[in-house]
Design a protein around this motif. Structure first.
Motif, PDB file in Angstrom:
ATOM      1  N   VAL A  94     -53.223 103.865  35.518  1.00 45.33           N
ATOM      2  CA  VAL A  94     -53.645 105.179  35.007  1.00 45.33           C
ATOM      3  C   VAL A  94     -55.152 105.335  35.172  1.00 45.33           C
ATOM      4  CG1 VAL A  94     -53.932 106.566  32.916  1.00 45.33           C
ATOM      5  CG2 VAL A  94     -51.740 105.457  33.387  1.00 45.33           C
ATOM      6  N   LEU A  95     -55.879 104.261  34.852  1.00 50.97           N
ATOM      7  CA  LEU A  95     -57.340 104.308  34.968  1.00 50.97           C
ATOM      8  C   LEU A  95     -57.761 104.587  36.413  1.00 50.97           C
ATOM      9  CD1 LEU A  95     -60.123 103.856  33.651  1.00 50.97           C
ATOM     10  CD2 LEU A  95     -59.908 101.450  34.255  1.00 50.97           C
ATOM     11  N   ILE A  96     -57.123 103.885  37.348  1.00 51.06           N
ATOM     12  CA  ILE A  96     -57.482 104.063  38.764  1.00 51.06           C
ATOM     13  C   ILE A  96     -57.156 105.498  39.207  1.00 51.06           C
ATOM     14  CG2 ILE A  96     -56.885 103.367  41.114  1.00 51.06           C
ATOM     15  CD1 ILE A  96     -56.462 100.515  39.936  1.00 51.06           C
ATOM     16  N   LEU A  97     -55.981 105.993  38.791  1.00 53.04           N
ATOM     17  CA  LEU A  97     -55.602 107.346  39.193  1.00 53.04           C
ATOM     18  C   LEU A  97     -56.579 108.373  38.646  1.00 53.04           C
ATOM     19  CD1 LEU A  97     -51.704 107.236  38.822  1.00 53.04           C
ATOM     20  CD2 LEU A  97     -53.104 107.022  40.887  1.00 53.04           C
ATOM     21  N   VAL A  98     -56.977 108.198  37.397  1.00 56.91           N
ATOM     22  CA  VAL A  98     -57.935 109.140  36.809  1.00 56.91           C
ATOM     23  C   VAL A  98     -59.259 109.069  37.564  1.00 56.91           C
ATOM     24  CG1 VAL A  98     -59.355 109.602  34.772  1.00 56.91           C
ATOM     25  CG2 VAL A  98     -56.909 109.232  34.520  1.00 56.91           C
ATOM     26  N   LEU A  99     -59.694 107.845  37.881  1.00 57.52           N
ATOM     27  CA  LEU A  99     -60.970 107.705  38.592  1.00 57.52           C
ATOM     28  C   LEU A  99     -60.915 108.366  39.968  1.00 57.52           C
ATOM     29  CD1 LEU A  99     -62.088 104.094  37.652  1.00 57.52           C
ATOM     30  CD2 LEU A  99     -63.182 106.241  37.021  1.00 57.52           C
ATOM     31  N   ILE A 100     -59.729 108.351  40.584  1.00 56.73           N
ATOM     32  CA  ILE A 100     -59.610 108.976  41.909  1.00 56.73           C
ATOM     33  C   ILE A 100     -59.584 110.496  41.784  1.00 56.73           C
ATOM     34  CG2 ILE A 100     -58.066 109.308  43.882  1.00 56.73           C
ATOM     35  CD1 ILE A 100     -57.247 106.359  43.548  1.00 56.73           C
ATOM     36  N   TRP A 101     -58.748 111.010  40.881  1.00 55.19           N
ATOM     37  CA  TRP A 101     -58.539 112.456  40.849  1.00 55.19           C
ATOM     38  C   TRP A 101     -59.440 113.200  39.882  1.00 55.19           C
ATOM     39  CZ3 TRP A 101     -53.557 110.136  42.155  1.00 55.19           C
ATOM     40  CH2 TRP A 101     -53.184 110.452  43.467  1.00 55.19           C
ATOM     41  N   ARG A 102     -59.832 112.549  38.828  1.00 55.65           N
ATOM     42  CA  ARG A 102     -60.758 113.200  37.888  1.00 55.65           C
ATOM     43  C   ARG A 102     -61.815 112.208  37.471  1.00 55.65           C
ATOM     44  NH1 ARG A 102     -58.579 118.273  35.232  1.00 55.65           N
ATOM     45  NH2 ARG A 102     -60.566 118.212  34.162  1.00 55.65           N
ATOM     46  N   PRO A 103     -62.790 111.967  38.351  1.00 55.31           N
ATOM     47  CA  PRO A 103     -63.767 110.906  38.094  1.00 55.31           C
ATOM     48  C   PRO A 103     -64.503 111.079  36.764  1.00 55.31           C
ATOM     49  CG  PRO A 103     -64.144 111.939  40.231  1.00 55.31           C
ATOM     50  CD  PRO A 103     -63.015 112.664  39.604  1.00 55.31           C
ATOM     51  N   LYS A 104     -64.580 112.308  36.274  1.00 54.49           N
ATOM     52  CA  LYS A 104     -65.270 112.508  35.000  1.00 54.49           C
ATOM     53  C   LYS A 104     -64.311 112.423  33.815  1.00 54.49           C
ATOM     54  CE  LYS A 104     -69.236 114.938  36.696  1.00 54.49           C
ATOM     55  NZ  LYS A 104     -70.002 116.172  36.793  1.00 54.49           N
ATOM     56  N   GLY A 105     -63.091 111.981  34.054  1.00 62.27           N
ATOM     57  CA  GLY A 105     -62.117 111.883  32.969  1.00 62.27           C
ATOM     58  C   GLY A 105     -61.392 113.201  32.775  1.00 62.27           C
ATOM     59  N   LEU A 106     -60.439 113.211  31.840  1.00 69.78           N
ATOM     60  CA  LEU A 106     -59.626 114.415  31.669  1.00 69.78           C
ATOM     61  C   LEU A 106     -60.471 115.598  31.227  1.00 69.78           C
ATOM     62  CD1 LEU A 106     -56.423 112.947  29.971  1.00 69.78           C
ATOM     63  CD2 LEU A 106     -56.802 113.543  32.367  1.00 69.78           C
ATOM     64  N   PHE A 107     -61.438 115.376  30.345  1.00 72.99           N
ATOM     65  CA  PHE A 107     -62.193 116.502  29.801  1.00 72.99           C
ATOM     66  C   PHE A 107     -63.672 116.472  30.176  1.00 72.99           C
ATOM     67  CE2 PHE A 107     -58.685 115.675  26.793  1.00 72.99           C
ATOM     68  CZ  PHE A 107     -57.978 116.841  27.013  1.00 72.99           C
TER      69      PHE A 107
END
Lengths: 275, 334
Positions: free
Chosen positions: B311-324
């Motif tokens: 999940v962490l890697i996916l977030v870093l790829i698609w939303r590098p600034k996190g969900l919010f």
């Protein structure tokens, strides 16, 4: 007029490259001074030394009668010297108003404890900061953009917000590093008008680094010309611009620039951008 | 911070959000106390402690741009200091023989002990911070990792205070759910207030561009130390609460894995987003507990950790600034 900023014999080298040597500068209260010179002449390096971003290898700096050669940048800012950067350094995720309010924190911000626990001290400080920031935004013609995020602005507006943020720190001396870079003609005209007003109406002392000689010539009464890290000429604008060595530097600029790039003498700009 | 955006009209006011949060916490505690099992109450307590930890880390790292992994070290310190004050007086000489005589008659209530634990952690952070905070991003991460190892090794070897690797047992289960819920509310509100005051804006300015911030008068070093010390204090407090939920404390109760999980929560929620950290901590805590039966039935132990990492890697790829990012969802920020 009393002298607000005095630099004597400033020098700095990056590795083997001397970026600035024996740099003298005296800025009188109320001055509007232009600092010009070709690429890599050391203009930004001079600003970095004056504002404490870099420490000089030699020389002294006095501001408002006090020596600040080794003072930290935040001390100098609170003493009354703020600046803008050649490569804009806005806080992109904050709104324009928040950017400018951050500029007022150093002088008027409440402590961490007050922030967490609230109370009248915090309320007064927040109200004062907002009031100051809104006044600066009105002064700089940015009031309508207050709620916009900084990264949503046009290039020219970003430059103006940076000036507004520097103004919110209530400086006596404002150093503008190529404020017109990347602006269109209309934005440049508005900027010239703003700089003139700040100097003439508000009595703010301003030093301007600028590439655009025509703009500097129309704005500044006095010029300092830097070339290869040293002062080439200084004095009244018209007289300086007629001096043969200044004309030579600018006419010969293309060839000069190419040879300098090969020698890596753009170190000053590079160091300025990298810190 | 999207003041003036079209969505802001549908956002809750800060007061509404505060009331809603208080009602949710109070209601949750009341329901669990009335109908929940011990398991549910413990799960809720651990979840809320994770929320506090994530929120405090998003303050330390998210507001100022530090990259500290040191929370577990400060938790361990806070825990042992608190236990020295709260452990049953009659058993101290047996379990902690090296404790100074001053402590032998002392058996304080948890809030007092936890507060002292928090102060001890904050003080340690202040001392460590002077040298460590000069370091830039990844060097600070490595240095604070080292801090975790140092504290863990000390705890392992100070046998007469910690019982070493055997751990301390029989710690009073005095961390009531309502107390933890109240602390959670205070931590969220405190960090929220900090973020939206001038100091918070100054911290964010330091995070966005330290030199620019200094050039208009912001004392960046002082603000970073403040954020580091406050975060460590909250971590110390949480560390003090935890053994009083599970009744056990060992030197490796709070280790590298926890440091990773906390950073993952902050990164996924959005560095600097308080509600982002809250949601990420809730999702993480309840999600890993939900995955546990799957782990057991499939025999794939460690599956949760893999899921967290993915999940962490996916977030870093698609939303590098996190969900919010830096924003706060659902609530007006003016």
């Amino acid at each position: 007029m009393t002298e607000l900023l005095v630099a004597r014999g400033l020098g700095i080298a990056f590795g083997g490259v001397v970026a600035l040597k024996d740099f003298d500068l005296a800025v009188a209260e109320g001055d509007l001074l232009g600092l010009i010179g070709p690429n890599g002449a050391g203009k930004t390096t001079a600003f970095n030394l004056l504002t404490g971003v870099l420490r000089p290898d030699r020389g002294t700096i006095h501001f408002a009668g006090r020596e600040i050669t080794r003072a930290r940048p935040e001390r100098r800012a609170l003493a009354g010297m703020t600046r803008t950067f050649q490569n804009i350094r806005l806080f992109d995720e904050l709104t324009v108003l928040q950017n400018v309010m951050a500029g007022a924190h150093g002088r008027h911000g409440a402590s961490t404890l007050a922030a967490v626990f609230g109370g009248p001290v915090l309320r007064r400080s927040e109200a004062l900061i907002r009031e100051k920031a809104e006044a600066v935004l009105a002064r700089t013609g940015l009031a309508e953009l207050a709620g916009q995020r900084a990264d949503a602005l046009s290039y020219g507006d970003r430059r103006r917000v940076e000036i507004a943020r520097a103004l919110a720190a209530e400086p006596r001396l404002l150093l503008l590093d190529e404020p017109a870079a990347g602006m269109n003609d209309r934005e440049k005209a508005a900027l010239s008008e703003l700089v003139t007003r700040l100097n003439a109406d508000d009595g703010l002392t301003i030093v301007l680094v600028e590439h655009n000689v025509r703009m500097v010539a129309s704005l500044c009464r006095r010029l300092v010309v830097l070339h290869e890290g040293s002062v080439l000429a200084e004095g009244a604008t018209e007289r300086v611009l007629r001096q043969p060595e200044v004309v030579g530097v600018y006419l010969g600029r293309r060839r000069d620039h190419e040879t300098r790039q090969g020698a890596g003498a753009d170190a000053s700009e590079g160091a300025g951008g990298g810190c | 911070m999207t003041a003036g955006s079209p969505a802001s009209s549908r956002r809750l006011s800060q007061l509404q959000a505060l009331v809603l949060l208080a009602v949710l916490l109070a209601g949750g505690v009341a329901l669990l106390e009335a109908f929940g099992s011990g398991y549910h109450r413990t799960l809720a307590a651990l979840t809320l402690i994770n929320v506090m930890l994530a929120v405090s880390l998003t303050m330390t790292n998210g507001f100022t741009g530090l990259f500290s992994l040191g929370h577990p070290a400060f938790m361990t310190l806070g825990a042992y200091v608190a236990i020295a004050f709260t452990y049953p007086a009659g058993r101290k000489s047996f379990a902690m023989p090296d404790l100074p005589a001053f402590f032998s008659g002392i058996e304080w209530p948890l809030p007092a002990g936890a507060l002292i634990g928090a102060i001890a952690a904050a003080a340690a952070a202040r001392i460590v911070g002077i040298s460590v905070l000069r370091l830039k991003v990844h060097y600070l991460a490595v240095a604070t990792l080292g801090l975790i190892i140092i504290v863990e090794t000390l705890a392992l070897n100070l046998d007469g205070l910690t019982r070493g690797g055997r751990g301390l047992t029989g710690i009073p289960r005095s961390a009531e759910l309502w107390l933890i819920a109240l602390c959670t509310l205070l931590v969220i509100v405190g960090c929220w207030r900090l973020k939206h005051a001038s100091v918070g804006r100054a911290m964010l300015a330091v995070r966005e561009n330290e030199m620019a911030a200094r050039c208009f008068g912001i004392d960046a070093v002082r603000l970073k130390v403040t954020a580091f010390v406050l975060g460590a204090g909250i971590a110390g407090f949480c560390g003090a609460l935890l053994p009083h939920v599970v009744a056990v404390m060992t030197p490796n109760s709070f280790g590298l894995m926890l440091a990773f999980n906390l950073v993952a929560m902050v990164v996924v929620g959005g560095q600097g987003s308080i509600l982002g950290a809250v949601f990420a901590a809730l999702a993480f805590s309840l999600g890993t507990e939900g995955l546990r039966p799957v782990e057991e039935s499939l025999g794939l132990y460690g599956l949760t950790q893999v899921v967290v990492a993915v999940v962490l890697i996916l977030v870093l790829i698609w939303r590098p600034k996190g969900l919010f990012g830096l924003d706060e969802p659902l609530v007006e920020t003016r």
